[in-house]
Design an enzyme around this catalytic site. Structure first.
Site, PDB file in Angstrom:
ATOM      1  N   SER A 104      26.518  -7.790 -40.341  1.00 50.71           N
ATOM      2  CA  SER A 104      25.277  -7.971 -41.331  1.00 50.71           C
ATOM      3  C   SER A 104      24.023  -7.397 -40.737  1.00 50.71           C
ATOM      4  CB  SER A 104      24.998  -9.721 -41.058  1.00 50.71           C
ATOM      5  OG  SER A 104      25.967 -10.179 -42.059  1.00 50.71           O
TER       6      SER A 104
ATOM      7  N   GLY B 262      38.438 -25.003 -44.199  1.00 50.19           N
ATOM      8  CA  GLY B 262      37.113 -25.126 -43.623  1.00 50.19           C
ATOM      9  C   GLY B 262      35.921 -24.889 -44.782  1.00 50.19           C
ATOM     10  N   GLY B 263      34.930 -24.249 -44.090  1.00 52.29           N
ATOM     11  CA  GLY B 263      33.711 -24.202 -45.170  1.00 52.29           C
ATOM     12  C   GLY B 263      33.893 -23.145 -46.181  1.00 52.29           C
TER      13      GLY B 263
ATOM     14  N   SER C  54      29.581  -8.934 -35.925  1.00 47.64           N
ATOM     15  CA  SER C  54      29.175  -8.857 -37.369  1.00 47.64           C
ATOM     16  C   SER C  54      28.690  -7.592 -37.967  1.00 47.64           C
ATOM     17  CB  SER C  54      28.057  -9.861 -37.494  1.00 47.64           C
ATOM     18  OG  SER C  54      27.568  -9.830 -38.839  1.00 47.64           O
TER      19      SER C  54
ATOM     20  N   LYS D 228      28.118 -23.372 -39.393  1.00 44.65           N
ATOM     21  CA  LYS D 228      27.743 -23.472 -40.823  1.00 44.65           C
ATOM     22  C   LYS D 228      27.625 -25.051 -41.409  1.00 44.65           C
ATOM     23  CE  LYS D 228      30.583 -20.342 -42.814  1.00 44.65           C
ATOM     24  NZ  LYS D 228      31.042 -19.154 -43.865  1.00 44.65           N
TER      25      LYS D 228
ATOM     26  N   ASP E  97      28.309 -18.149 -50.094  1.00 48.88           N
ATOM     27  CA  ASP E  97      29.869 -18.166 -49.936  1.00 48.88           C
ATOM     28  C   ASP E  97      30.263 -17.932 -51.455  1.00 48.88           C
ATOM     29  OD1 ASP E  97      29.538 -17.788 -47.094  1.00 48.88           O
ATOM     30  OD2 ASP E  97      30.201 -19.955 -46.990  1.00 48.88           O
TER      31      ASP E  97
ATOM     32  N   ASN F  46      24.648 -21.060 -45.079  1.00 49.86           N
ATOM     33  CA  ASN F  46      25.042 -19.538 -44.235  1.00 49.86           C
ATOM     34  C   ASN F  46      23.599 -18.635 -44.318  1.00 49.86           C
ATOM     35  OD1 ASN F  46      24.903 -18.646 -46.817  1.00 49.86           O
ATOM     36  ND2 ASN F  46      26.827 -17.708 -46.604  1.00 49.86           N
TER      37      ASN F  46
ATOM     38  N   ARG G  92      47.878 -25.376 -42.026  1.00 48.96           N
ATOM     39  CA  ARG G  92      49.055 -25.881 -40.997  1.00 48.96           C
ATOM     40  C   ARG G  92      48.805 -27.394 -40.825  1.00 48.96           C
ATOM     41  NH1 ARG G  92      47.687 -21.440 -36.566  1.00 48.96           N
ATOM     42  NH2 ARG G  92      45.875 -21.973 -37.431  1.00 48.96           N
TER      43      ARG G  92
ATOM     44  N   ARG H  24      44.684 -32.523 -43.223  1.00 46.86           N
ATOM     45  CA  ARG H  24      43.556 -31.585 -43.813  1.00 46.86           C
ATOM     46  C   ARG H  24      43.817 -31.226 -45.214  1.00 46.86           C
ATOM     47  NH1 ARG H  24      40.176 -28.465 -39.241  1.00 46.86           N
ATOM     48  NH2 ARG H  24      38.905 -27.979 -41.239  1.00 46.86           N
TER      49      ARG H  24
ATOM     50  N   GLY I  74      37.562  -8.777 -46.970  1.00 43.57           N
ATOM     51  CA  GLY I  74      36.059  -9.335 -46.939  1.00 43.57           C
ATOM     52  C   GLY I  74      34.850  -8.638 -47.164  1.00 43.57           C
TER      53      GLY I  74
END
Lengths: 267, 267
Positions: free
Chosen positions: A21, A129-130, A19, A69, A105, A90, A151, A155, A232
């Site tokens: 951060s 996901g999140g 990370s 998360k 996010d 988060n 995939r 979901r 990102g």
């Protein structure tokens, strides 16, 4: 130099070593003259709720990353509206009387898209996901239509049902003019790319929520297909600024300093 | 500057804001070039076991101070012999497969007495808590006789019974040639002094486990009575060096740097 009154902020996740951060936040704390430090803390799920409570009660707080998360959202005494809606958290801190938290996010995605200067009508999100949920919420706020790629057809269907419930209009992947990778693919060497450019023939822009030293393979692929693309890092930066403004409401996040720290670590 | 791989060491206690351990350890980490940081973390008892486990499992560790030292001993998977004997733990880390810990209070007392250059036969310890137990163990190792002073006769009797069980010869307070304050009295403004000089007429030396900016009132009182006296800073320093050598077995604790950081913070 840290002393006995230093406020401690931690990144809870597994892994956390990659990370950026800590680099971003410590650069910001330093330039703002705050007696605070941001540290990485790799941890198992069972420890997350106590770590959040202990850090917040001591006057600090932190961030939460994969895979904690969702769990973090349930550990809050006073979740924000957005945490309640998305089911992920988060960023956490003490609000004076309780453990509270936010999901930044959405703000991250919005900031990155502003920087890409795209204003597109149909988004394809890869993943369920999140992070994909945050993308959906950003799509809803932008009034965009949404398609999903996963995939796992089950979901994907569940995700679209959830997104439809938010009032988002569902689209087909073929129509997507913007593609967003919300999977972790690209974080590790040797990962397959999240999608091939030809699967989204109408796309003119791409946002990868993953970041890497240099650029991610998927960003390179999308650029080669003639699309505006970003990885990102701007998402991370906007999330970091959003977190800092929650922890220190009187401060203005020093975005240029934070961006410089991020690029110094990545380039 | 901390990054994603920085190892995190924390001081667990309540209060912790007064502690000089962050200043001492961070100075040492810096001069040794270690990617590690030492932070204060005020916490309630219920959070201590998880904090210890989480920090250690993440590759860090820390110290424990009042009022959590007894609790910390029970939280260890693999306590040292000394922790088992004294029932207190002030230093913890991951030993490769388990949460382990040590009580370095004894080493601290021994180092401070070496520095006072006293070799005395009869010690009076004021207090009956975890620090007093460490003093008793140091007395046992030095072959000294031991007396105790407490405002609570029941606790004094229990302490002497425990010390007698270690094989220490018990003495009367009047005979003490060395007096050690093992209570927290002197940490806070307006505390009463732990003892009057006239209650130990034969004493020639005094060690205060408390430290303060400048000197503690009790140290001043003892010096005025003509005794060699030291406050707790050398104890703290020796404990800090002992802790660092457990966390980083390949390093030699940079005592001069640590002492300079301590004095810079206290003087």
């Amino acid at each position: 130099m840290q002393g006995g009154r230093t406020r401690v902020f931690a990144l809870l996740g597994d892994p956390v070593a990659h990370s950026l951060s800590p680099a971003i936040q410590n650069a910001a704390f330093r330039v703002l003259g705050l007696d605070a430090v941001y540290v990485p803390l790799r941890c198992v799920p069972a420890h997350v709720p106590v770590l959040m409570a202990a850090l917040a009660e001591a006057g600090g707080g932190g961030n939460v990353t994969v895979p904690h998360k969702h769990l973090a959202a349930t550990a809050l005494t006073r979740p924000s509206e957005r945490v309640r809606a998305l089911g992920t958290c988060n960023t956490f801190w003490w609000d004076g009387s309780a453990l509270t938290g936010e999901s930044t996010d959405v703000e991250g995605v919005q900031a990155a898209l502003r920087r890409l200067e795209v204003d597109l009508e149909t988004w394809l999100v890869i993943g369920t996901g999140g992070s994909a949920r945050a993308v959906a919420e950003a799509a809803r706020l932008a009034g965009a239509r949404l398609a999903v790629s996963s995939r796992d057809p089950g979901r994907a269907a569940a995700f679209l049902a959830w997104a439809g419930g938010l009032g988002i209009e569902i689209a087909g992947a073929d129509d997507a003019t913007l593609v967003i990778n919300a999977t972790p693919l690209g974080m590790k060497e040797g990962d397959p790319v999240p999608s091939r450019a030809e699967t989204t023939p109408r796309a003119v822009a791409a946002l990868d929520l993953v970041y890497q030293r240099g650029e991610t393979p998927w960003v390179r692929l999308q650029r080669e297909a003639g699309r505006r693309a970003a990885d990102g890092r701007e998402v991370l930066l906007a999330q970091g600024a959003a977190a800092l403004s929650r922890w220190f409401p009187k401060q203005t996040p020093p975005l240029d300093v934070m961006r410089a720290a991020l690029h110094a670590a990545l380039d």
